[in-house]
Enzyme design. Structure first.
Site, PDB file in Angstrom:
ATOM      1  N   SER A  34       1.372   3.445  -3.533  1.00 19.12           N
ATOM      2  CA  SER A  34       1.313   4.753  -2.880  1.00 19.12           C
ATOM      3  C   SER A  34       2.203   5.745  -3.631  1.00 19.12           C
ATOM      4  O   SER A  34       3.339   5.442  -3.967  1.00 19.12           O
ATOM      5  CB  SER A  34       1.805   4.623  -1.427  1.00 19.12           C
ATOM      6  N   HIS A  65      -4.331   3.510  -1.325  1.00 19.33           N
ATOM      7  CA  HIS A  65      -4.596   2.481  -2.329  1.00 19.33           C
ATOM      8  C   HIS A  65      -6.108   2.420  -2.564  1.00 19.33           C
ATOM      9  O   HIS A  65      -6.871   2.146  -1.638  1.00 19.33           O
ATOM     10  CB  HIS A  65      -4.080   1.115  -1.863  1.00 19.33           C
ATOM     11  N   HIS A  87      -1.341  -6.179   0.457  1.00 17.41           N
ATOM     12  CA  HIS A  87       0.022  -6.404   0.927  1.00 17.41           C
ATOM     13  C   HIS A  87       0.100  -7.641   1.810  1.00 17.41           C
ATOM     14  O   HIS A  87      -0.870  -8.002   2.490  1.00 17.41           O
ATOM     15  CB  HIS A  87       0.519  -5.193   1.732  1.00 17.41           C
ATOM     16  N   TYR A  89       1.607  -7.883   4.579  1.00 15.32           N
ATOM     17  CA  TYR A  89       1.447  -7.541   5.997  1.00 15.32           C
ATOM     18  C   TYR A  89      -0.014  -7.430   6.432  1.00 15.32           C
ATOM     19  O   TYR A  89      -0.312  -7.390   7.627  1.00 15.32           O
ATOM     20  CB  TYR A  89       2.203  -6.251   6.346  1.00 15.32           C
ATOM     21  N   ALA A 117       5.839   3.150  -3.175  1.00 10.56           N
ATOM     22  CA  ALA A 117       6.519   4.134  -2.336  1.00 10.56           C
ATOM     23  C   ALA A 117       7.607   3.399  -1.562  1.00 10.56           C
ATOM     24  O   ALA A 117       7.415   2.263  -1.128  1.00 10.56           O
ATOM     25  CB  ALA A 117       5.537   4.782  -1.374  1.00 10.56           C
ATOM     26  N   MET A 214       7.656  -2.553   1.030  1.00 11.86           N
ATOM     27  CA  MET A 214       6.895  -3.699   1.521  1.00 11.86           C
ATOM     28  C   MET A 214       6.025  -4.342   0.440  1.00 11.86           C
ATOM     29  O   MET A 214       4.998  -4.940   0.742  1.00 11.86           O
ATOM     30  CB  MET A 214       6.008  -3.252   2.694  1.00 11.86           C
ATOM     31  N   ASN A 238      10.310   9.020   1.676  1.00 16.38           N
ATOM     32  CA  ASN A 238      10.943   9.353   2.955  1.00 16.38           C
ATOM     33  C   ASN A 238      12.340   8.728   2.981  1.00 16.38           C
ATOM     34  O   ASN A 238      12.651   7.876   2.147  1.00 16.38           O
ATOM     35  CB  ASN A 238      10.111   8.814   4.129  1.00 16.38           C
ATOM     36  N   HIS A 250       3.201   6.723   8.001  1.00 22.81           N
ATOM     37  CA  HIS A 250       2.497   6.552   6.727  1.00 22.81           C
ATOM     38  C   HIS A 250       1.977   7.898   6.235  1.00 22.81           C
ATOM     39  O   HIS A 250       1.874   8.123   5.022  1.00 22.81           O
ATOM     40  CB  HIS A 250       1.345   5.562   6.891  1.00 22.81           C
TER      41      HIS A 250
END
Length: 278
Positions: A34, A65, A87, A89, A117, A214, A238, A250
């Site tokens: 990202s 993505h 990912h 997750y 990111a 992540m 952020n 997000h």
């Protein structure tokens, strides 16, 4: 993937497929997370392939993505670019999300730039800054090398120097040339997908982390097992919970990525030019 033999077979299939698609034979690759998708705006594309057509590659299900592999030249450098990643997750196993790295190794990639990111923990950071990863802390709760050993690569991998110093220096140089605020720092990886609590951010800062995300760490570990030199780069999209004055989302990550996309694209091009000269 049911076992190491199946994975190795799929790596060979993916490698052979890519070699049939283009006469270029890059030894350098990058994974665009990202905030980095616009890096291809300066690329001379030879071929672009959806992940769905590549043996062993998973479709990407996260906004920001794209899920395509590109072969071409950037800043005069032949390169393979992975636009997006899967990912942990999302529910996949570690061997599934790191499979592209093993396929790139089979293809002949020897140097890899991983981008992401990240949330800023270091109080010096501002959204839009870049952080060159010097080292990492793995708090994802799992190691991608867990399970049956892979033939031909070491079982126990030395992670003293995960991120290659020469490529780190080139990234710092690229920051100076493009006048982007670029820092060095420690990346801490968590499983996600929830963002961290303020207490966790304070704890991670005490552990020595400058940014949290992540991704990236599993790919870096597998790349080092395969003998690939690694560089890592985070876009601070952020500030971490308790530091940021606004709720985390997000959408905030994607908005900052969109705001910085032109500068980041020039940064990546400049890095490739410096790498090609070296």
């Amino acid at each position: 993937m049911s076992n190491a033999r199946d994975s190795h077979s799929l790596c060979k299939q993916a490698s052979n497929y890519l070699k049939r698609q283009s006469r270029l034979r890059p030894q350098f690759a990058m994974v665009l997370g990202s905030g980095f998708q616009a890096a291809l705006s300066h690329m001379d594309v030879d071929v672009e392939i959806p992940y769905g057509k590549l043996p062993g590659f998973l479709s990407v299900g996260v906004s920001g993505h794209v899920g395509r592999l590109v072969i071409g030249t950037l800043g005069g450098l032949p390169v393979i670019v992975l636009k997006g990643r899967t990912h942990y997750y999302e529910g996949y196993d570690m061997d599934q999300i790191t499979f592209p790295v093993r396929a790139l190794s089979e293809y002949g990639i020897r140097n890899l730039l991983l981008t992401n990111a990240a949330g800023g923990i270091n109080r010096k950071f501002r959204p839009g800054d870049l952080m060159v990863i010097e080292d990492h802390i793995n708090l994802m709760g799992v190691n991608p090398l867990r399970g049956p050993g892979v033939f031909g690569v070491p079982r126990f991998v030395d992670l003293t120097d995960v991120y290659d110093e020469s490529m780190r220096n080139l990234l710092i140089q690229a920051g100076k040339k493009t006048k982007l605020r670029t820092f060095k720092g420690i990346y801490l990886a968590v499983s996600g997908p929830s963002y961290e609590t303020p207490a966790e951010i304070r704890a991670y800062g005490r552990l020595g982390a400058d940014a949290v995300g992540m991704s990236t760490v599993p790919e870096a570990i597998v790349a080092r097992q395969c003998g690939i030199k690694v560089a890592g780069l985070s876009c601070i999209t952020n500030l971490g919970a308790g530091i940021s004055k606004t709720p985390l989302s997000h959408q905030e990550v994607l908005a900052m990525a969109e705001q910085q996309k032109t500068k980041i694209a020039q940064f990546i091009k400049t890095f490739c030019e410096l790498y090609a000269k070296g």
